[in-house]
Motif scaffolding. Sequence first.
Motif, PDB file in Angstrom:
ATOM      1  N   SER A   7       0.832  -1.199   0.000  1.00  0.00           N
ATOM      2  CA  SER A   7       0.000   0.000   0.000  1.00  0.00           C
ATOM      3  C   SER A   7       0.871   1.254   0.000  1.00  0.00           C
ATOM      4  O   SER A   7       0.637   2.188  -0.769  1.00  0.00           O
ATOM      5  CB  SER A   7      -0.928  -0.014   1.223  1.00  0.00           C
ATOM      6  OG  SER A   7      -1.586   1.218   1.355  1.00  0.00           O
ATOM      7  N   CYS A  12      -1.724   2.962  -3.228  1.00  0.00           N
ATOM      8  CA  CYS A  12      -3.124   2.511  -3.195  1.00  0.00           C
ATOM      9  C   CYS A  12      -3.473   2.120  -1.766  1.00  0.00           C
ATOM     10  O   CYS A  12      -2.646   1.551  -1.064  1.00  0.00           O
ATOM     11  CB  CYS A  12      -3.311   1.280  -4.071  1.00  0.00           C
ATOM     12  SG  CYS A  12      -3.140   1.586  -5.827  1.00  0.00           S
ATOM     13  N   SER A  13      -4.686   2.379  -1.368  1.00  0.00           N
ATOM     14  CA  SER A  13      -5.078   1.995  -0.019  1.00  0.00           C
ATOM     15  C   SER A  13      -5.183   0.473   0.081  1.00  0.00           C
ATOM     16  O   SER A  13      -5.366  -0.220  -0.921  1.00  0.00           O
ATOM     17  CB  SER A  13      -6.421   2.611   0.343  1.00  0.00           C
ATOM     18  OG  SER A  13      -7.472   1.898  -0.248  1.00  0.00           O
ATOM     19  N   ILE A  14      -5.061  -0.008   1.305  1.00  0.00           N
ATOM     20  CA  ILE A  14      -5.157  -1.448   1.544  1.00  0.00           C
ATOM     21  C   ILE A  14      -6.485  -1.996   1.041  1.00  0.00           C
ATOM     22  O   ILE A  14      -6.550  -3.032   0.374  1.00  0.00           O
ATOM     23  CB  ILE A  14      -4.978  -1.735   3.047  1.00  0.00           C
ATOM     24  CG1 ILE A  14      -3.524  -1.470   3.462  1.00  0.00           C
ATOM     25  CG2 ILE A  14      -5.376  -3.161   3.382  1.00  0.00           C
ATOM     26  CD1 ILE A  14      -3.273  -1.597   4.945  1.00  0.00           C
ATOM     27  N   GLN A  15      -7.552  -1.271   1.323  1.00  0.00           N
ATOM     28  CA  GLN A  15      -8.873  -1.740   0.897  1.00  0.00           C
ATOM     29  C   GLN A  15      -8.963  -1.822  -0.619  1.00  0.00           C
ATOM     30  O   GLN A  15      -9.583  -2.731  -1.161  1.00  0.00           O
ATOM     31  CB  GLN A  15      -9.971  -0.803   1.393  1.00  0.00           C
ATOM     32  CG  GLN A  15     -10.178  -0.792   2.884  1.00  0.00           C
ATOM     33  CD  GLN A  15      -9.500   0.401   3.522  1.00  0.00           C
ATOM     34  OE1 GLN A  15      -8.315   0.647   3.260  1.00  0.00           O
ATOM     35  NE2 GLN A  15     -10.224   1.139   4.346  1.00  0.00           N
ATOM     36  N   THR A  16      -8.353  -0.852  -1.272  1.00  0.00           N
ATOM     37  CA  THR A  16      -8.406  -0.842  -2.735  1.00  0.00           C
ATOM     38  C   THR A  16      -7.664  -2.042  -3.305  1.00  0.00           C
ATOM     39  O   THR A  16      -8.137  -2.683  -4.248  1.00  0.00           O
ATOM     40  CB  THR A  16      -7.805   0.465  -3.265  1.00  0.00           C
ATOM     41  OG1 THR A  16      -8.601   1.547  -2.787  1.00  0.00           O
ATOM     42  CG2 THR A  16      -7.802   0.497  -4.772  1.00  0.00           C
ATOM     43  N   ARG A  18      -7.213  -4.949  -1.878  1.00  0.00           N
ATOM     44  CA  ARG A  18      -8.040  -6.148  -1.682  1.00  0.00           C
ATOM     45  C   ARG A  18      -9.219  -6.139  -2.651  1.00  0.00           C
ATOM     46  O   ARG A  18      -9.631  -7.177  -3.178  1.00  0.00           O
ATOM     47  CB  ARG A  18      -8.532  -6.201  -0.233  1.00  0.00           C
ATOM     48  CG  ARG A  18      -7.405  -6.542   0.732  1.00  0.00           C
ATOM     49  CD  ARG A  18      -7.902  -7.045   2.075  1.00  0.00           C
ATOM     50  NE  ARG A  18      -8.306  -5.961   2.954  1.00  0.00           N
ATOM     51  CZ  ARG A  18      -7.754  -5.695   4.140  1.00  0.00           C
ATOM     52  NH1 ARG A  18      -6.779  -6.435   4.591  1.00  0.00           N
ATOM     53  NH2 ARG A  18      -8.193  -4.696   4.872  1.00  0.00           N
ATOM     54  N   TYR A  19      -9.761  -4.960  -2.891  1.00  0.00           N
ATOM     55  CA  TYR A  19     -10.883  -4.833  -3.822  1.00  0.00           C
ATOM     56  C   TYR A  19     -10.466  -5.230  -5.240  1.00  0.00           C
ATOM     57  O   TYR A  19     -11.177  -5.980  -5.921  1.00  0.00           O
ATOM     58  CB  TYR A  19     -11.399  -3.397  -3.786  1.00  0.00           C
ATOM     59  CG  TYR A  19     -12.445  -3.080  -4.817  1.00  0.00           C
ATOM     60  CD1 TYR A  19     -13.723  -3.613  -4.723  1.00  0.00           C
ATOM     61  CD2 TYR A  19     -12.155  -2.249  -5.890  1.00  0.00           C
ATOM     62  CE1 TYR A  19     -14.689  -3.314  -5.671  1.00  0.00           C
ATOM     63  CE2 TYR A  19     -13.110  -1.945  -6.835  1.00  0.00           C
ATOM     64  CZ  TYR A  19     -14.376  -2.479  -6.721  1.00  0.00           C
ATOM     65  OH  TYR A  19     -15.317  -2.184  -7.667  1.00  0.00           O
ATOM     66  N   LYS A  22     -10.301  -8.924  -5.464  1.00  0.00           N
ATOM     67  CA  LYS A  22     -11.635  -9.538  -5.513  1.00  0.00           C
ATOM     68  C   LYS A  22     -12.252  -9.394  -6.898  1.00  0.00           C
ATOM     69  O   LYS A  22     -12.950 -10.287  -7.390  1.00  0.00           O
ATOM     70  CB  LYS A  22     -12.540  -8.885  -4.448  1.00  0.00           C
ATOM     71  CG  LYS A  22     -13.816  -9.656  -4.182  1.00  0.00           C
ATOM     72  CD  LYS A  22     -14.475  -9.234  -2.868  1.00  0.00           C
ATOM     73  CE  LYS A  22     -14.850  -7.766  -2.873  1.00  0.00           C
ATOM     74  NZ  LYS A  22     -16.303  -7.543  -2.819  1.00  0.00           N
TER      75      LYS A  22
END
Lengths: 129, 129
Positions: A7, A12-16, A18-19, A22
């Motif tokens: 990240s 990029c954010s961690i959530q992004t 992982r998104y 997915k």
Amino acid sequence: MKIGQLSKVSGCSIQTIRYYEKEGLLNSPNRSEGNFRLYDKRALKELEFVKHCRSLDIPLSDIKTLLALKNKPEESCSSINNLIANQLDLVNKRIKELRVLKTELQLMKKACSTDNTVERCGIMKTLND
Amino acid sequence: MKIGQLSKVSGCSIQTIRYYEKEGLLNSPNRSEGNFRLYDKRALKELEFVKHCRSLDIPLSDIKTLLALKNKPEESCSSINNLIANQLDLVNKRIKELRVLKTELQLMKKACSTDNTVERCGIMKTLND
DNA sequence: ATAGAATCTATAGTTACTATAGAGTCAAGT
DNA sequence: ACTTGACTCTATAGTAACTATAGATTCTAT
């Protein structure tokens, strides 16, 4: 490296991250014993590719198309050319729209430069047209 | 008039009209015996106000603010002026961003004018940077 | 009486993320 | 060994401004 590190270096954010995984834009990375995602330089490159495309406002669905083509180096690149040409058209259209907006907003701004009551507000008047 | 008619004369879809009502941007209209929404000219004016604001890309939350102010004609209109000024700033920023995008997309387009393989595609190369 | 058009409510889907809850993992300090 | 804090995990909900759908009613014309 773990996801927090990726990240940081990618921006990029961690959530992004992982998104994206997915959504199938990034390969599923190996996991540590404790189930943490482990990335290598190659994964960083992949993420940067996606990021570069996103910075051009290319939608994720199109990025998927591009990624699929990357794995078929022998194929014709005409669909890539089309994709970029379409993106450019979109951007041009949007710029035109925004110029129109800008003009009207500027006119409105001029219509009420001083401090009035709502009743006499030149902006409110133009909005009622 | 019923909602279908309002939709036609306003150019807003039926769903959008109902959505605006739910969001509090339009007053709840009277209903017929059979529970159909019944609109008058005033309602059309209100919808057109919202539509005009939306054509300026003003967010629904700000339109709510404007509608609230419309009912307070004696108040100062400075928040209206600010709202429009902010909107103009946003538009200007976005135009700048899009110009940068446009430049890069144009460069990319030039990078692969002919029909190549994916492997040799100039666009794909730039995307990898 | 009935077919078709219009309307009703409620719900889910869209895009690209962001935010949160609650649980599990790991390294460092005591 | 224990605990604290930082990090990570999954799953879920929220964002903006609509659009689309399902299933039920209501109305209009024949």
